[in-house]
Structure formats: structure tokens, C-alpha cells
Design a protein around this motif. Structure first.
Motif, PDB file in Angstrom:
ATOM      1  N   PHE A  20      -6.993 -28.912  -9.962  1.00 50.33           N
ATOM      2  CA  PHE A  20      -8.126 -28.388  -9.298  1.00 50.33           C
ATOM      3  C   PHE A  20      -7.427 -27.534  -8.258  1.00 50.33           C
ATOM      4  O   PHE A  20      -7.050 -28.234  -7.299  1.00 50.33           O
ATOM      5  CB  PHE A  20      -9.234 -29.317  -9.088  1.00 50.33           C
ATOM      6  N   ASP A  21      -7.662 -26.328  -8.215  1.00 47.24           N
ATOM      7  CA  ASP A  21      -7.065 -25.336  -7.283  1.00 47.24           C
ATOM      8  C   ASP A  21      -8.348 -25.402  -6.089  1.00 47.24           C
ATOM      9  O   ASP A  21      -9.367 -24.384  -6.461  1.00 47.24           O
ATOM     10  CB  ASP A  21      -6.656 -23.984  -7.714  1.00 47.24           C
ATOM     11  N   VAL A  22      -8.011 -26.053  -4.996  1.00 49.59           N
ATOM     12  CA  VAL A  22      -9.460 -26.151  -4.042  1.00 49.59           C
ATOM     13  C   VAL A  22      -9.743 -24.701  -3.612  1.00 49.59           C
ATOM     14  O   VAL A  22     -10.774 -24.281  -3.554  1.00 49.59           O
ATOM     15  CB  VAL A  22      -9.207 -27.165  -2.998  1.00 49.59           C
TER      16      VAL A  22
ATOM     17  N   ALA B  62      -6.177 -28.340 -20.339  1.00 51.40           N
ATOM     18  CA  ALA B  62      -5.247 -28.010 -21.212  1.00 51.40           C
ATOM     19  C   ALA B  62      -5.550 -27.116 -22.543  1.00 51.40           C
ATOM     20  O   ALA B  62      -4.516 -26.497 -22.899  1.00 51.40           O
ATOM     21  CB  ALA B  62      -4.551 -29.486 -21.894  1.00 51.40           C
ATOM     22  N   HIS B  63      -6.651 -27.384 -23.125  1.00 49.03           N
ATOM     23  CA  HIS B  63      -7.105 -26.708 -24.125  1.00 49.03           C
ATOM     24  C   HIS B  63      -8.162 -25.650 -23.839  1.00 49.03           C
ATOM     25  O   HIS B  63      -9.049 -25.168 -24.892  1.00 49.03           O
ATOM     26  CB  HIS B  63      -7.359 -27.454 -25.177  1.00 49.03           C
ATOM     27  N   ALA B  64      -8.526 -24.939 -22.728  1.00 54.06           N
ATOM     28  CA  ALA B  64      -9.604 -24.310 -22.368  1.00 54.06           C
ATOM     29  C   ALA B  64      -9.295 -23.133 -21.168  1.00 54.06           C
ATOM     30  O   ALA B  64      -8.303 -23.693 -20.526  1.00 54.06           O
ATOM     31  CB  ALA B  64     -10.939 -24.808 -22.029  1.00 54.06           C
ATOM     32  N   ALA B  65      -9.991 -22.228 -21.042  1.00 55.19           N
ATOM     33  CA  ALA B  65      -9.820 -21.359 -19.923  1.00 55.19           C
ATOM     34  C   ALA B  65     -10.294 -21.892 -18.755  1.00 55.19           C
ATOM     35  O   ALA B  65     -11.111 -23.144 -18.932  1.00 55.19           O
ATOM     36  CB  ALA B  65     -10.486 -20.025 -20.073  1.00 55.19           C
ATOM     37  N   PRO B  66      -9.787 -21.652 -17.657  1.00 50.82           N
ATOM     38  CA  PRO B  66     -10.368 -22.227 -16.434  1.00 50.82           C
ATOM     39  C   PRO B  66     -11.854 -21.992 -16.124  1.00 50.82           C
ATOM     40  O   PRO B  66     -12.341 -21.165 -16.608  1.00 50.82           O
ATOM     41  CB  PRO B  66      -9.483 -21.386 -15.086  1.00 50.82           C
ATOM     42  N   ALA B  67     -12.142 -23.131 -15.260  1.00 53.35           N
ATOM     43  CA  ALA B  67     -13.684 -23.231 -14.935  1.00 53.35           C
ATOM     44  C   ALA B  67     -13.811 -22.953 -13.314  1.00 53.35           C
ATOM     45  O   ALA B  67     -13.150 -23.522 -12.655  1.00 53.35           O
ATOM     46  CB  ALA B  67     -14.347 -24.213 -15.434  1.00 53.35           C
ATOM     47  N   GLU B  68     -14.985 -22.064 -13.329  1.00 55.86           N
ATOM     48  CA  GLU B  68     -15.358 -21.908 -11.732  1.00 55.86           C
ATOM     49  C   GLU B  68     -16.078 -23.016 -11.144  1.00 55.86           C
ATOM     50  O   GLU B  68     -16.908 -23.778 -11.733  1.00 55.86           O
ATOM     51  CB  GLU B  68     -16.131 -20.664 -11.686  1.00 55.86           C
ATOM     52  N   VAL B  69     -15.897 -23.366  -9.979  1.00 55.05           N
ATOM     53  CA  VAL B  69     -16.381 -24.171  -9.220  1.00 55.05           C
ATOM     54  C   VAL B  69     -17.090 -23.818  -7.843  1.00 55.05           C
ATOM     55  O   VAL B  69     -16.688 -22.696  -7.136  1.00 55.05           O
ATOM     56  CB  VAL B  69     -15.432 -25.320  -8.755  1.00 55.05           C
TER      57      VAL B  69
END
Length: 246
Positions: free
Chosen positions: A214-216, A224-231
Motif C-alpha cells: 500500500f503506497d500511502v 500479485a495478480h491484478a493491476a493496482p487499485a486506487e484508494v
């Protein structure tokens, strides 16, 4: 979670027989079901489902309905469009209608012929209800979705996230270890049905067990098996807390 049963049968005597069997089985086995409606009117079932659309329910349907232009096949087709995880059991004198069942992609759980003995019919109904109840005990381990009239299941342990397709809020993408799928659905509905998933953004419902980082600063989840998700900004603190407490 209690699940409703709907019964469509135009013969009042046979409808009473089926009603008694259902109530007896539910009482003896202490099943998490309740008889919501027993009727000979196909429209009554469709109206009830329009007023309160469940995700799952159980339907026992006659096929040929006297004095009605709506058949049990028509009702089953309506159910498949409105109740994604419905279990449909046909109880009929018309097994020759099986071809229509196939061509309409209804995929019933069972087809019970009325000319069987009362004991045999009761035993088949009993087993169908037990099978559904057994599957429900493992429901928390699976996520379901409907695509082209077919109900698909994915292990929650393999799910990375569900996301709304950009520009099309009525369509969802499911991303898991083994598959991806695009289907009609509502993220709010899945959020209420699967509280073990985390709503990190208006467009994302994620499985925190699949998060690898998690990049704050970037407000971004990595998998590991999916594109990044936005928070979303307002979810950062609660998400960080849940990840640290895992």
C-alpha cells in the motif's frame, strides 16, 4: 441468512400437498428457509420479485399454468434476469418441456415429475432443500456473479477485487487469480453481501488478504495478480489501520 421459497402451482390440491411437504421438511430439518408465496398466479410471483428483488431465492414451478398466458418457463426466464443466484425446481406433468428449459438457458436444479409417487416427490424435494442448505453453509467462501444466464462462482480467497467499469457504472470487472470477468452488477450490492471485502474507493471493492503493498502517498494498492487499485483520500486512514492489524 433466511432464504425465501416461492411456489407456483395452478392445481390447489397439489399446491397444498407441496406446501405441506415444504413446511414439514423445513421444520424437521430446521432449514434457513421460509415460504414467501404459494400461488397459482405467475404474475403474483413476478410482482413480488419486482417489489423486493432478492439476490437468491428458491422456486418450485409448474410449467403449464391453466387459464394463464404466462407459463412456468416464462416465470423462470424472468427469475433468471432478476434473481442472479436463484435455485429453480420444476414440478410438472410436462417433462417434454425440457428442451424449452435448455433453449432458454434456465439451468434448473431439478425437474420433478408429478406422476411419481407422493413419497418419491417428497424425497426429491427433501434432497433438493438439503443440497441448497449445504451449499449455503459454504457461501461465505465464494463470490457469485451471473453472465449470459449462467451463475459463476469464484473462491473469495482467489479474488483480488471488483471494480466498476469506467463510464459504465452498471458493469463490473472481477479480477481473481484464475480469471477475469465482466458482467452487469452493482458494487453497493456486493459490498453489502460480502462484508469481508473493503470498499477502498467508490469504484473498487478489494480483498485485503490479496494486497501485497500500500503506497500511502500515491494512494494505491498493489496486488500479485491484478493491476493496482486506487484508494480514496478518506479511506486511507481506515485502510492503513486494517492492513496493520491483519
Amino acid at each position: 441468512m433466511m432464504q425465501n421459497i416461492y411456489l407456483l402451482e395452478d392445481d390447489p390440491i397439489y399446491r397444498e400437498f407441496l406446501t405441506q411437504q415444504l413446511n414439514n421438511i423445513m421444520m424437521i430439518e430446521a432449514l434457513p428457509f421460509q415460504l414467501q408465496l404459494a400461488t397459482g398466479d405467475p404474475q403474483a410471483i413476478m410482482t413480488d420479485l419486482t417489489e423486493q428483488t432478492p439476490h437468491a431465492a428458491i422456486f418450485f414451478l409448474d410449467i403449464e399454468i391453466k387459464d394463464s398466458t404466462i407459463s412456468g418457463i416464462d416465470v423462470a426466464t424472468f427469475i433468471r434476469e432478476h434473481v442472479p443466484a436463484a435455485d429453480i425446481i420444476f414440478v410438472t406433468n410436462h417433462p417434454e418441456s425440457a428442451l424449452l428449459i435448455v433453449t432458454h438457458k434456465i439451468m434448473p436444479l431439478d425437474l420433478i415429475q408429478k406422476d411419481l409417487s407422493a413419497d418419491t416427490c417428497a424425497a426429491m424435494i427433501h434432497q433438493d432443500l438439503l443440497d441448497i442448505a449445504q451449499r449455503m453453509t459454504h457461501a461465505d467462501e465464494l463470490i457469485t456473479y451471473s453472465l449470459a444466464g449462467t451463475i459463476h462462482t469464484v473462491a473469495l480467497a482467489e479474488l483480488s477485487y471488483l471494480m466498476t467499469v469506467p463510464g459504465d457504472p452498471g458493469t463490473l470487472n472481477l479480477i481473481s487469480d484464475r480469471e477475469t470477468a465482466e458482467f452487469h452488477g452493482n458494487l453497493n450490492d456486493y459490498e453489502s453481501r460480502y462484508p469481508q471485502l473493503f470498499r477502498c474507493h467508490k469504484s473498487y471493492l478489494v480483498n485485503l488478504a490479496k494486497v501485497t503493498a500500500f503506497d500511502v502517498k500515491k494512494r494505491q494498492l498493489t496486488f500479485a495478480h491484478a493491476a493496482p487499485a486506487e484508494v480514496s483520500f478518506r479511506k486511507v486512514a481506515s485502510l492503513r489501520k486494517q492492513l496493520l492489524e491483519r
